[in-house]
Motif scaffolding. Sequence first.
Motif, short mmCIF file in Angstrom:
data_model
loop_
_atom_site.label_atom_id
_atom_site.label_comp_id
_atom_site.label_asym_id
_atom_site.label_seq_id
_atom_site.Cartn_x
_atom_site.Cartn_y
_atom_site.Cartn_z
N ILE A 10 0.84 -1.21 0.00
CA ILE A 10 0.00 0.00 0.00
C ILE A 10 0.87 1.25 0.00
O ILE A 10 2.01 1.24 0.45
CB ILE A 10 -0.96 0.04 1.20
N VAL A 11 0.31 2.33 -0.53
CA VAL A 11 0.92 3.66 -0.41
C VAL A 11 -0.04 4.48 0.44
O VAL A 11 -1.06 4.98 -0.05
CB VAL A 11 1.14 4.33 -1.78
N PRO A 12 0.24 4.60 1.74
CA PRO A 12 -0.73 5.22 2.65
C PRO A 12 -0.72 6.74 2.61
O PRO A 12 0.14 7.36 1.99
CB PRO A 12 -0.25 4.72 4.01
N GLU A 13 -1.69 7.31 3.29
CA GLU A 13 -1.72 8.76 3.48
C GLU A 13 -0.69 9.18 4.53
O GLU A 13 -0.07 10.24 4.42
CB GLU A 13 -3.11 9.20 3.96
N VAL A 14 -0.53 8.34 5.54
CA VAL A 14 0.45 8.56 6.62
C VAL A 14 0.94 7.19 7.08
O VAL A 14 0.17 6.23 7.10
CB VAL A 14 -0.18 9.29 7.84
N SER A 15 2.20 7.12 7.46
CA SER A 15 2.74 5.92 8.10
C SER A 15 2.96 6.21 9.58
O SER A 15 3.38 7.32 9.94
CB SER A 15 4.07 5.50 7.46
N LEU A 16 2.68 5.22 10.42
CA LEU A 16 2.91 5.37 11.86
C LEU A 16 3.76 4.20 12.34
O LEU A 16 3.44 3.04 12.08
CB LEU A 16 1.56 5.37 12.61
N ILE A 17 4.85 4.52 13.03
CA ILE A 17 5.69 3.50 13.67
C ILE A 17 5.65 3.78 15.17
O ILE A 17 6.09 4.85 15.61
CB ILE A 17 7.14 3.53 13.13
N THR A 18 5.14 2.85 15.93
CA THR A 18 4.90 3.10 17.36
C THR A 18 6.19 3.12 18.16
O THR A 18 6.54 4.13 18.75
CB THR A 18 3.94 2.05 17.94
N ASN A 19 6.90 2.01 18.20
CA ASN A 19 8.19 1.96 18.89
C ASN A 19 8.96 0.74 18.42
O ASN A 19 8.46 -0.06 17.63
CB ASN A 19 8.02 1.96 20.41
N ILE A 20 10.17 0.60 18.91
CA ILE A 20 11.02 -0.52 18.49
C ILE A 20 11.50 -1.26 19.74
O ILE A 20 12.00 -0.65 20.69
CB ILE A 20 12.25 -0.04 17.69
N GLY A 21 11.34 -2.57 19.73
CA GLY A 21 11.81 -3.40 20.83
C GLY A 21 12.40 -4.69 20.28
O GLY A 21 12.28 -5.00 19.09
N LEU A 22 13.03 -5.45 21.15
CA LEU A 22 13.66 -6.70 20.74
C LEU A 22 12.64 -7.83 20.73
O LEU A 22 12.42 -8.52 21.73
CB LEU A 22 14.82 -7.03 21.70
N ASP A 23 12.00 -8.00 19.59
CA ASP A 23 11.04 -9.07 19.41
C ASP A 23 11.22 -9.66 18.01
O ASP A 23 11.60 -8.94 17.08
CB ASP A 23 9.62 -8.54 19.58
N HIS A 24 10.98 -10.94 17.87
CA HIS A 24 11.19 -11.65 16.59
C HIS A 24 12.61 -11.41 16.07
O HIS A 24 12.83 -11.22 14.88
CB HIS A 24 10.17 -11.18 15.55
N THR A 25 13.56 -11.46 17.01
CA THR A 25 14.95 -11.13 16.65
C THR A 25 15.55 -12.13 15.67
O THR A 25 16.44 -11.78 14.89
CB THR A 25 15.83 -11.05 17.91
N GLN A 26 15.05 -13.39 15.69
CA GLN A 26 15.59 -14.40 14.78
C GLN A 26 15.22 -14.10 13.34
O GLN A 26 15.81 -14.65 12.40
CB GLN A 26 15.13 -15.81 15.19
N ILE A 27 14.24 -13.21 13.14
CA ILE A 27 13.78 -12.86 11.79
C ILE A 27 14.21 -11.44 11.43
O ILE A 27 14.71 -11.18 10.33
CB ILE A 27 12.25 -12.96 11.71
N LEU A 28 14.03 -10.52 12.38
CA LEU A 28 14.24 -9.10 12.08
C LEU A 28 15.63 -8.60 12.42
O LEU A 28 16.03 -7.52 11.99
CB LEU A 28 13.20 -8.25 12.83
N GLY A 29 16.38 -9.37 13.22
CA GLY A 29 17.71 -8.93 13.63
C GLY A 29 17.82 -8.82 15.14
O GLY A 29 16.82 -8.64 15.84
N GLY A 30 19.03 -8.89 15.64
CA GLY A 30 19.24 -8.96 17.08
C GLY A 30 19.52 -7.63 17.76
O GLY A 30 19.83 -7.60 18.96
#
Length: 403
Positions: free
Chosen positions: A156-176
Amino acid sequence: MTYKETLNWMFHQLPMYQQKGPDALKNKLDNIICFSEALGNPHQKFKSIHVAGTNGKGSSSHMLASILQEAGYKVGLYTSPHLKDFRERIKINGKTIDKSTVKHFIKAHKPFLEGNELSFFEMTVGMAFHFFAEEKVDIAVVEVGLGGRLDSTNIIVPEVSLITNIGLDHTQILGGTLEKIALEKAGIIKRNIPVVISERQTETETIFKLIAAQKNSEIVFADELPVKNYKTDLLGDYQQKNIQGVVATIKRLKSFKVENAHIKAGLKKCVYNTGLLGRWQILGEKPKIVCDTAHNKEGLSLVLEQIRKCESPRVHFVLGFVNDKALDDVLSLFPKNAEYYFVKPNVPRGLQAKDLKGYAGKFGLKGEISPSVKKGLEKALRNAKDDDLIYVGGSTFVVAEVV
């Protein structure tokens, strides 16, 4: 196929992350792009807001939908995972997609889904976007499933993007590291589209600024903006961080008229308008029973702070996790002077209760094993006094068994 047979086919024949874990992930957008083309590119036929983040993205998505509903718009809402019924994932103005619509969609596209080996999530995203386009929603709030850059919703190409926060979760997929995870989440930032960050974090700030600059996107850190003291029916002090991001996102929506009264009403009626479950949800009184879907270090830290503020004489934790969590980081947060009932959520990825008890013992957390979440809650109720607090959580799938 009946509706039940349709769901069984979706859940068991094809990979599904919440059941199988990383093996279910495709890590590319080829399939969803191909499927969307076969559907007539429905994602191009409605406006949207895209929501990513480690914690708070579900609550934020529901708040956004509720506010826009109060403003009189027809609002699609796509979230994951579901707690009780698959149809929770796809809603318009709080009403879930019809069983017949789910059934007919799968029947109509089953040859394509089988022939191209689409994942559970890919077919679900296609179904949601097709439904929103067919129903001519004014706008859809779309929650990322996992990460962002390679998530199936990221066409999708949204009107606005929102990123809430970043934490260490799903690290085996997203990085450590927080930086690596932020880079994946930042993948939803689109060229010339504003992005709101709910919470400025030292480790990730530079990454978000860099990607936003590359995409010529306005970037806003919501926790630094003056925000009125809005109240929400989503309980838990931690919701205040989500509110800041949500309000900043609403303020950057062009061609939508949303007044302050709509924001106030939408936040106060979020559960009523959207049917959200499992966010500091009170299940009973005397003793007070609370459940929450927080399942990683950052989310559980906020929930445990909320529990401390309750100042209950004794806290009873009915606790279960899936088997890919970094338990050392999580279990170190829990108080030693509490009662524990270790359970296994009823999914293939569920961590065995005896294994959880062994891990917990290393951190001085003592308790007993229960054969199911329900039995664990029953034991806690027998042992708790009227002014105690019982908390049920550790995993979305634990909460799903009690709401």
